[in-house]
Write a protein that holds these residues in place. Sequence first.
Motif, PDB file in Angstrom:
ATOM      1  N   UNK A 174       0.803  -1.219   0.000  1.00 40.10           N
ATOM      2  CA  UNK A 174       0.000   0.000   0.000  1.00 40.10           C
ATOM      3  C   UNK A 174       0.837   1.270   0.000  1.00 40.10           C
ATOM      4  N   UNK A 175       2.161   1.131   0.132  1.00 38.97           N
ATOM      5  CA  UNK A 175       3.060   2.286   0.016  1.00 38.97           C
ATOM      6  C   UNK A 175       3.721   2.373  -1.360  1.00 38.97           C
ATOM      7  N   UNK A 176       3.504   1.406  -2.218  1.00 42.34           N
ATOM      8  CA  UNK A 176       4.251   1.332  -3.473  1.00 42.34           C
ATOM      9  C   UNK A 176       4.121   2.570  -4.365  1.00 42.34           C
ATOM     10  N   UNK A 177       2.919   3.137  -4.562  1.00 39.84           N
ATOM     11  CA  UNK A 177       2.859   4.335  -5.429  1.00 39.84           C
ATOM     12  C   UNK A 177       3.725   5.482  -4.918  1.00 39.84           C
ATOM     13  N   UNK A 178       3.735   5.679  -3.612  1.00 36.60           N
ATOM     14  CA  UNK A 178       4.526   6.773  -3.028  1.00 36.60           C
ATOM     15  C   UNK A 178       6.021   6.445  -3.062  1.00 36.60           C
ATOM     16  N   UNK A 179       6.344   5.157  -2.937  1.00 41.34           N
ATOM     17  CA  UNK A 179       7.741   4.727  -3.027  1.00 41.34           C
ATOM     18  C   UNK A 179       8.264   4.926  -4.444  1.00 41.34           C
ATOM     19  N   UNK A 180       7.391   4.697  -5.443  1.00 44.18           N
ATOM     20  CA  UNK A 180       7.790   4.930  -6.837  1.00 44.18           C
ATOM     21  C   UNK A 180       8.067   6.410  -7.077  1.00 44.18           C
ATOM     22  N   UNK A 181       7.242   7.275  -6.488  1.00 45.48           N
ATOM     23  CA  UNK A 181       7.476   8.725  -6.618  1.00 45.48           C
ATOM     24  C   UNK A 181       8.818   9.095  -5.989  1.00 45.48           C
ATOM     25  N   UNK A 182       9.126   8.497  -4.847  1.00 43.48           N
ATOM     26  CA  UNK A 182      10.410   8.748  -4.188  1.00 43.48           C
ATOM     27  C   UNK A 182      11.580   8.355  -5.083  1.00 43.48           C
ATOM     28  N   UNK A 183      11.453   7.194  -5.747  1.00 50.84           N
ATOM     29  CA  UNK A 183      12.569   6.684  -6.547  1.00 50.84           C
ATOM     30  C   UNK A 183      12.638   7.290  -7.948  1.00 50.84           C
ATOM     31  N   UNK A 184      11.623   8.103  -8.294  1.00 50.38           N
ATOM     32  CA  UNK A 184      11.593   8.678  -9.640  1.00 50.38           C
ATOM     33  C   UNK A 184      12.662   9.738  -9.845  1.00 50.38           C
ATOM     34  N   UNK A 185      13.199  10.295  -8.766  1.00 51.01           N
ATOM     35  CA  UNK A 185      14.179  11.381  -8.871  1.00 51.01           C
ATOM     36  C   UNK A 185      15.575  10.794  -8.769  1.00 51.01           C
ATOM     37  N   UNK A 186      16.293  10.832  -9.874  1.00 52.38           N
ATOM     38  CA  UNK A 186      17.611  10.188  -9.948  1.00 52.38           C
ATOM     39  C   UNK A 186      18.752  11.161 -10.206  1.00 52.38           C
ATOM     40  N   UNK A 187      18.443  12.432 -10.452  1.00 53.42           N
ATOM     41  CA  UNK A 187      19.495  13.423 -10.726  1.00 53.42           C
ATOM     42  C   UNK A 187      19.219  14.694  -9.934  1.00 53.42           C
ATOM     43  N   UNK A 188      20.292  15.365  -9.547  1.00 52.82           N
ATOM     44  CA  UNK A 188      20.144  16.617  -8.808  1.00 52.82           C
ATOM     45  C   UNK A 188      19.494  17.684  -9.688  1.00 52.82           C
ATOM     46  N   UNK A 189      18.697  18.530  -9.051  1.00 50.65           N
ATOM     47  CA  UNK A 189      18.023  19.619  -9.761  1.00 50.65           C
ATOM     48  C   UNK A 189      18.631  20.926  -9.277  1.00 50.65           C
ATOM     49  N   UNK A 190      19.493  21.524 -10.121  1.00 50.21           N
ATOM     50  CA  UNK A 190      20.282  22.683  -9.725  1.00 50.21           C
ATOM     51  C   UNK A 190      21.074  22.337  -8.455  1.00 50.21           C
ATOM     52  N   UNK A 200       9.141   4.916 -16.257  1.00 49.55           N
ATOM     53  CA  UNK A 200       7.692   4.926 -16.022  1.00 49.55           C
ATOM     54  C   UNK A 200       7.348   5.726 -14.771  1.00 49.55           C
ATOM     55  N   UNK A 201       8.151   5.560 -13.725  1.00 44.87           N
ATOM     56  CA  UNK A 201       7.912   6.309 -12.488  1.00 44.87           C
ATOM     57  C   UNK A 201       8.005   7.811 -12.738  1.00 44.87           C
ATOM     58  N   UNK A 202       8.985   8.221 -13.513  1.00 45.33           N
ATOM     59  CA  UNK A 202       9.156   9.654 -13.790  1.00 45.33           C
ATOM     60  C   UNK A 202       7.996  10.210 -14.615  1.00 45.33           C
ATOM     61  N   UNK A 203       7.566   9.460 -15.633  1.00 44.62           N
ATOM     62  CA  UNK A 203       6.467   9.921 -16.485  1.00 44.62           C
ATOM     63  C   UNK A 203       5.183  10.062 -15.692  1.00 44.62           C
ATOM     64  N   UNK A 204       4.843   9.035 -14.921  1.00 39.48           N
ATOM     65  CA  UNK A 204       3.555   9.039 -14.233  1.00 39.48           C
ATOM     66  C   UNK A 204       3.582   9.868 -12.949  1.00 39.48           C
ATOM     67  N   UNK A 205       4.766  10.087 -12.369  1.00 42.07           N
ATOM     68  CA  UNK A 205       4.871  11.053 -11.271  1.00 42.07           C
ATOM     69  C   UNK A 205       4.568  12.452 -11.787  1.00 42.07           C
TER      70      UNK A 205
END
Length: 435
Positions: free
Chosen positions: A293-309, A378-383
Amino acid sequence: MSFPWAQQYEPKNGLTKFLDEKLPLPRLVYNAVGAGYPVPRNLSYFWNFGVLAGFCLVLQIVTGVVLAMHYAPNTLVAFDSTEHIMRNVNWGWLMRYAHANGASAFFVVVYIHIFRGLYYSSYKAPREMIWLLGVVIFLLMMATAFMGYVLPWGQMSYWGAKVITGLFGAIPLVGEGIQNWLLGGFAPDNAALNRFFSLHFLLPFVIAGVVILHIWALHIPGSSNPTGVEVKKESDTLPFHPYYTAKDGFGLGVFLIIYFAFVFFMPNALGHPDNYIPANPLSTPANIVPEWYFWPFYAILRAFTADFFFVPAKLMGVLAMFASILVWFFLPWLDKSPVRSGHYRPLFRKFFWFGLIPAIVVLGYCGGAHLSTTTILLSQIFTAYYFLHFLVILPIISLIERPEPMPYSITEAVLGHDPDSKLGPKPTTASPAKA
């Protein structure tokens, strides 16, 4: 909500008259869930899930109290005490499986309850406070479930605690201090297990208190309904008892059949096999994942793989994960459409069923899958779509959408006609007064 046609409570004998004068609990129950509480006559079975959520909460509290009598919150014996409950305590296996599967059932029921609220816009005025308290309940549920997942002290318990508490370390300046304060040290150990056990035992009672506020807030404007049209007269309503107590009873029966099918025939289907291995800080599991039941939020967490500025990727993931729930607090003001029900919002309906729901399903899959280039993409697109839906698409739809004609009243929606609608012109499009 006060209805002039609601049946009034009348004590029948000396005892009930005495109670009504000194402690009017029977009157409170009668007005809350009895014939003294009229509700819209067109409620579907989607309105059963509020009662089912309350049942799941009681189930979790009762089984949790029994399990706490035999559990030892000490890292040296926590895993063994869990096995002791399963093997040696009379009916301990039933309590453990009922509690573990009850958590999953609780989240299934609450997710359906939330999606019903999103589709029928139950967050709109005058029910904003009901929705806001519901989001608070969901956040408390997530905290309680996470801490409960740590208690068996298996491999996934330990590493899940290490990963999730490590998220706080991403907060600049104070993150490491907060993480050490949560754990009571530099890694999950005895101090962390004791804290999580104490909070896991306490928070369900906090949830119960917020649920009381949630129900109290509900009784001020009254229940919403599938049409989104407010109650206008007595023929629009039915007494909660016996009509909806019977309907809720049937829904509870169906729920229990499915629930006990899991408890008795596939009790470990929703768990992780690594949690039947004692916690080992020196052996990292191949794929560290939280409960489903945490998987959607865990996918959002893992969607960020590079620093932003100058913002680290890990901090971006943490902020996005929390923001994915916090955005729900602003829905009453993001959705400006005067129409509540998705039945009369064709554009909203398309984006809900073919946009938001698939996005959450795909995020759930990615959150439970092994990390790969495909799952990350997929995580990045759907996030991105998830946040666009609430922050951009929904506000724009609410301004440009052309709603379908709505019924004059709940009576007309149910029976197909309403004699009182002859008193004035039947609206062809929704207006704030009718919606």
